[in-house]
Design a protein around this motif. Structure first.
Motif, PDB file in Angstrom:
ATOM      1  N   GLY A 245      41.608   3.425 -97.509  1.00 34.03           N
ATOM      2  CA  GLY A 245      41.253   2.027 -97.714  1.00 34.03           C
ATOM      3  C   GLY A 245      40.170   1.782 -98.750  1.00 34.03           C
TER       4      GLY A 245
ATOM      5  N   GLU B 132      36.751  -6.631-100.684  1.00 28.51           N
ATOM      6  CA  GLU B 132      38.154  -6.253-100.544  1.00 28.51           C
ATOM      7  C   GLU B 132      38.308  -4.979 -99.725  1.00 28.51           C
TER       8      GLU B 132
ATOM      9  N   ASN C 216      40.095  -4.527 -96.171  1.00 31.46           N
ATOM     10  CA  ASN C 216      41.268  -3.659 -96.064  1.00 31.46           C
ATOM     11  C   ASN C 216      41.159  -2.697 -94.882  1.00 31.46           C
TER      12      ASN C 216
ATOM     13  N   GLN D 296      43.423  -2.573 -91.474  1.00 28.45           N
ATOM     14  CA  GLN D 296      44.202  -1.365 -91.203  1.00 28.45           C
ATOM     15  C   GLN D 296      43.901  -0.801 -89.822  1.00 28.45           C
TER      16      GLN D 296
END
Length: 531
Positions: free
Chosen positions: A99, A288, A292, A296
């Motif tokens: 990630g 970001e 992410n 996840q």
């Protein structure tokens, strides 16, 4: 009873929503991770624990986790989780290994530019009203040689960005195949070649015993005069004191570090040098990336709690509860075979072949293969798990083949690992007897029956009289006790191997003495995780 997840660190509202949308109850307490006593008191009420880095999941906390089934770490590092304690408790530990890749790669490129154009110092000078235009002479990036140490997921992204800047990229990575290097448009080189040629060196490898101080005083002295060093990977990959000395002498043109041996880094040998740029471990610090990894881990934990699916687990393969009892001893054997191979290969791995013969061929061999590959890669890539190992191998261009055969030998089940490198091939076979103990029964075609032990010495030698006496004398003089001693040979006077289990660590000087003994071809100290 509905599944319940405790979030003890800061995760985004979108991650909380994923849990709720999939029928999982959420208790969102983002400051709880700093309160160990309160966390230990309430953890018994939850099936899942979602964390970042602030929460420390210790054995003491896990003792109270009677209901806990999964721990999800939003990020790659799981140093804040006691993995053995979680495994013993039957708790799956998941992370999000990819990630942060783009964000970390971009930070390395940003540091390269900051260093090349002296942006932090120029900014401070200009805002102080000095206008020292002639003081800040920069380095043009176009046409320069970038040396990437560790060309895995992040290293490959950095290489791609550098190629886009019209740099020539050379890479050192024992697991990078020539074919994968061609696909990435990078030149694969050995470490000394990289040190001698690179204008910029950037590190993207885990910190392991093999990679600690990969840029040592000796290595740094081999670098090109004026080289710039960038480290966004792990503190300890570079000898910071040696680097400072070469910065002071002018041999190294500059350094940009985001990670340090001791963090938080309130003081460091690199601090205060005019050609050094430092940031406080910001590699993963973008909105970001944080979003992410949060999304996840929420998806992975929800899938496990509601459907039993396991993704990116660091301590268990993707197998069902019904399959586990039969697979467990073979998973241990597979890991030991891979570890044997990984600790004894000295050049880049090109191909891995695992041959399953007999009853073991009827089990879930994909899980076993993942265990073999994880064991093979782990000596150089500490963060590899049975889940991530196949992807990591593919990423580095390592071909992994499975071969299934009916039993045609003396063993009910047999697993053989063949590791092909750029210079040689190594073959190791093993089995599990009824007692469930993994055994090595063949090395490079020579039969040898050895129970795997935590510390072993592997020796390849000429089959000549006197070797055993000399060997045991060396160990005796060093105070090393022999637990078991297994010998094998291909023919009288030919090639022989020995696998010796010893009580305690084997000093380097003992290995050197064994290596110097007449007829010895190869000697390695091997370390195995107990089954």
């Amino acid at each position: 009873m509905p599944r319940r997840v405790l979030i003890s660190d800061a995760l985004s509202p979108a991650a909380v929503a994923i849990f709720k949308d999939r029928g999982v109850e959420v208790d969102f307490q983002p400051a709880l991770g700093k309160d160990k006593e309160k966390l230990a008191a309430i953890i018994k009420d939850f099936d899942g624990l979602a964390i970042r880095s602030a929460t420390k999941v210790t054995a003491e906390i896990l003792e109270n986790a009677s209901r806990l089934k999964v721990i999800g770490r939003a990020g790659i590092g799981v140093d804040n989780v006691d993995i053995p304690a979680a495994t013993a408790k039957g708790v799956i530990v998941m992370n999000t290994p990819f990630g942060n890749s783009i964000t970390t790669a971009e930070h390395a490129i940003a540091l390269m530019f900051a260093l090349a154009r002296q942006i932090p110092a120029a900014d401070a000078s200009t805002q102080a009203g000095k206008w020292e235009k002639n003081r800040f002479m920069g380095l043009e990036i176009t046409g320069k040689v970038m040396g990437v140490i560790g060309c895995g997921n992040i290293g490959a992204i950095v290489a791609s960005r550098a190629i886009g800047l019209h740099m020539h990229v050379i890479a050192y990575d024992p697991f990078l195949s020539p074919e994968k290097a061609r696909d990435l448009d990078v030149e694969k080189v050995d470490l000394d070649d990289l040190l001698a040629r690179a204008d910029v060196i950037t590190l993207h490898t885990p910190l392991t015993p093999q990679t600690k101080h990969i840029l040592s005083a000796e290595s740094l002295a081999k670098t090109k005069k004026g080289v710039r060093i960038i480290n966004c990977a792990r503190g300890g990959l570079v000898d910071e004191a040696a680097l400072r000395a070469l910065l002071d002498s002018g041999h190294v043109g500059g350094a940009a570090f985001d990670v340090f041996v001791k963090e938080p880094a309130t003081e460091n040998p690199l601090f205060g040098h005019p050609n050094v740029v430092c940031t406080p471990h910001l590699g993963a610090s973008t909105n970001e990336a944080q979003e992410n990894v949060a999304l996840q881990i929420a998806e992975q934990m929800s899938d496990y709690l509601t459907r039993g699916a396991i993704s990116n687990a660091v301590n268990f393969p993707s197998i069902s509860a019904e399959e586990a009892p039969k697979l467990r001893p073979f998973i241990a054997l597979a890991d030991h075979l891979g570890s044997f191979g990984g600790q004894t290969v000295d050049s880049g791995v090109k191909k891995v072949t695992i041959i399953y013969e007999g009853a073991v061929a009827q089990l879930k061999t994909k899980a076993l293969t993942a265990s073999v590959v994880a064991g093979l890669l782990r000596p150089l890539l500490a963060d590899v798990s049975v889940v991530s190992a196949p992807a990591v191998a593919k990423e580095r261009g390592v071909v992994v083949d499975e071969v299934i055969r009916a039993s045609d030998g003396d063993y009910e089940s047999l697993i053989t690992l063949i590791v092909e490198t750029e210079t040689h091939e190594r073959r190791i076979s093993g089995t599990v007897f009824h007692a469930g103990k993994p055994r090595i029964i063949s090395v490079n075609g020579i039969e040898v029956d050895a129970v795997v032990a935590p510390v072993m010495i592997y020796v390849s030698n000429d089959d000549k009289p006197g070797f055993v006496g000399r060997f045991t004398s060396i160990l005796g003089a060093a105070g090393l006790n022999i637990a078991t001693f297994a010998l094998g040979r291909d023919r009288e006077g030919g090639s022989a191997v020995a696998l010796i289990a010893v009580d305690g660590a084997v000093p380097d000087e003992v290995l050197a003495d064994i290596r110097a003994a007449p007829g010895v071809r190869e000697v390695k100290a091997l370390h195995f995780t107990p089954a």
